[in-house]
Design a protein around this motif. Structure first.
Motif, PDB file in Angstrom:
ATOM      1  N   PRO A  77       0.799  -1.078  -0.286  1.00  0.00           N
ATOM      2  CA  PRO A  77       0.099   0.524  -0.241  1.00  0.00           C
ATOM      3  C   PRO A  77       0.580   1.402  -0.270  1.00  0.00           C
ATOM      4  O   PRO A  77       2.568   1.352   0.679  1.00  0.00           O
ATOM      5  CB  PRO A  77      -0.696  -0.054   1.491  1.00  0.00           C
ATOM      6  N   ALA A  78       0.542   2.285  -0.206  1.00  0.00           N
ATOM      7  CA  ALA A  78       0.965   3.597  -0.657  1.00  0.00           C
ATOM      8  C   ALA A  78       1.304   3.802   1.229  1.00  0.00           C
ATOM      9  O   ALA A  78       0.670   4.088   1.509  1.00  0.00           O
ATOM     10  CB  ALA A  78       0.460   4.669  -0.993  1.00  0.00           C
ATOM     11  N   TYR A  79       2.418   3.608   1.403  1.00  0.00           N
ATOM     12  CA  TYR A  79       3.190   3.597   3.517  1.00  0.00           C
ATOM     13  C   TYR A  79       3.038   5.521   3.707  1.00  0.00           C
ATOM     14  O   TYR A  79       3.612   5.601   2.505  1.00  0.00           O
ATOM     15  CB  TYR A  79       3.830   2.356   3.152  1.00  0.00           C
ATOM     16  N   THR A  80       3.182   6.009   4.388  1.00  0.00           N
ATOM     17  CA  THR A  80       3.640   7.007   4.543  1.00  0.00           C
ATOM     18  C   THR A  80       4.862   7.181   5.800  1.00  0.00           C
ATOM     19  O   THR A  80       5.043   5.939   5.900  1.00  0.00           O
ATOM     20  CB  THR A  80       2.381   7.406   5.834  1.00  0.00           C
ATOM     21  N   GLY A  81       5.595   8.023   6.086  1.00  0.00           N
ATOM     22  CA  GLY A  81       6.899   8.083   6.541  1.00  0.00           C
ATOM     23  C   GLY A  81       6.124   7.604   7.778  1.00  0.00           C
ATOM     24  O   GLY A  81       7.210   6.765   8.179  1.00  0.00           O
ATOM     25  N   ARG A  82       5.235   8.249   8.302  1.00  0.00           N
ATOM     26  CA  ARG A  82       5.467   7.434   9.862  1.00  0.00           C
ATOM     27  C   ARG A  82       4.640   5.586   9.660  1.00  0.00           C
ATOM     28  O   ARG A  82       4.804   5.240  10.720  1.00  0.00           O
ATOM     29  CB  ARG A  82       3.918   8.422  10.734  1.00  0.00           C
ATOM     30  N   GLN A  83       4.015   5.670   9.021  1.00  0.00           N
ATOM     31  CA  GLN A  83       4.131   4.063   8.958  1.00  0.00           C
ATOM     32  C   GLN A  83       5.910   3.072   8.550  1.00  0.00           C
ATOM     33  O   GLN A  83       5.580   2.116   9.580  1.00  0.00           O
ATOM     34  CB  GLN A  83       3.350   3.923   7.931  1.00  0.00           C
ATOM     35  N   ILE A  84       6.461   3.767   7.785  1.00  0.00           N
ATOM     36  CA  ILE A  84       7.432   2.888   7.533  1.00  0.00           C
ATOM     37  C   ILE A  84       8.217   3.311   9.240  1.00  0.00           C
ATOM     38  O   ILE A  84       8.810   2.561   9.184  1.00  0.00           O
ATOM     39  CB  ILE A  84       8.454   4.290   6.459  1.00  0.00           C
ATOM     40  N   ARG A  85       8.599   4.117   9.389  1.00  0.00           N
ATOM     41  CA  ARG A  85       9.451   4.355  10.957  1.00  0.00           C
ATOM     42  C   ARG A  85       8.632   3.784  12.306  1.00  0.00           C
ATOM     43  O   ARG A  85       9.325   3.138  12.222  1.00  0.00           O
ATOM     44  CB  ARG A  85       8.814   5.691  11.545  1.00  0.00           C
ATOM     45  N   ARG A  86       7.387   3.110  12.186  1.00  0.00           N
ATOM     46  CA  ARG A  86       6.279   2.495  13.114  1.00  0.00           C
ATOM     47  C   ARG A  86       6.993   0.804  12.505  1.00  0.00           C
ATOM     48  O   ARG A  86       7.570  -0.052  13.434  1.00  0.00           O
ATOM     49  CB  ARG A  86       5.465   2.540  12.942  1.00  0.00           C
ATOM     50  N   ILE A  87       7.389   0.526  11.078  1.00  0.00           N
ATOM     51  CA  ILE A  87       8.301  -0.663  10.852  1.00  0.00           C
ATOM     52  C   ILE A  87       9.270  -0.881  11.372  1.00  0.00           C
ATOM     53  O   ILE A  87       9.839  -2.148  11.447  1.00  0.00           O
ATOM     54  CB  ILE A  87       7.007  -1.050   9.042  1.00  0.00           C
ATOM     55  N   VAL A  88       9.926   0.332  10.835  1.00  0.00           N
ATOM     56  CA  VAL A  88      11.501  -0.121  11.051  1.00  0.00           C
ATOM     57  C   VAL A  88      11.972  -0.543  12.797  1.00  0.00           C
ATOM     58  O   VAL A  88      13.041  -1.160  13.771  1.00  0.00           O
ATOM     59  CB  VAL A  88      12.213   1.453  10.053  1.00  0.00           C
ATOM     60  N   TYR A  89      10.929   0.908  13.504  1.00  0.00           N
ATOM     61  CA  TYR A  89      11.018   0.627  15.026  1.00  0.00           C
ATOM     62  C   TYR A  89      10.421   0.108  15.739  1.00  0.00           C
ATOM     63  O   TYR A  89      10.958   0.732  17.213  1.00  0.00           O
ATOM     64  CB  TYR A  89      11.623   2.488  14.999  1.00  0.00           C
ATOM     65  N   GLY A  90       9.445  -0.519  14.948  1.00  0.00           N
ATOM     66  CA  GLY A  90       8.182  -0.075  16.148  1.00  0.00           C
ATOM     67  C   GLY A  90       7.532   0.381  16.900  1.00  0.00           C
ATOM     68  O   GLY A  90       7.708   0.990  16.512  1.00  0.00           O
TER      69      GLY A  90
END
Length: 90
Positions: A77-90
């Motif tokens: 899906p079209a991820y937001t920067g915030r969603q990516i940050r959550r995936i990377v850092y939990g």
């Protein structure tokens, strides 16, 4: 995913039609299967680490991953920067 017989046929085909040995063809096929089995979350974590090691800053990394994820075979899906940050850092 093809069955083992199909994969063995493909390995034989690659070895016959290229300069690859059967072992090299097996390794190539294993790498391709692993590439296509990668989940969106695994891609994001891996790509973040790669870009971080290249010296990019998170703001640039998150924007770049947002764009790259839309072109991947898992059709993320079209991820937001915030969603990516959550995936990377939990």
């Amino acid at each position: 995913m093809p069955d083992a017989a199909d994969l063995n046929d493909l390995i034989g085909y690659l070895a016959r039609t290229s300069l690859l040995t059967p072992d090299q063809a097996t390794r190539l096929l294993d790498e391709l299967v692993a590439f296509f089995d990668e989940s969106a979350e695994e891609f994001i974590r891996r790509r973040h680490l790669e870009l971080q090691q290249e010296g990019h800053r998170n703001t640039e990394i998150f924007a770049r991953i947002c764009e790259e994820a839309t072109r991947r075979r898992f059709r993320a899906p079209a991820y937001t920067g915030r969603q990516i940050r959550r995936i990377v850092y939990g």
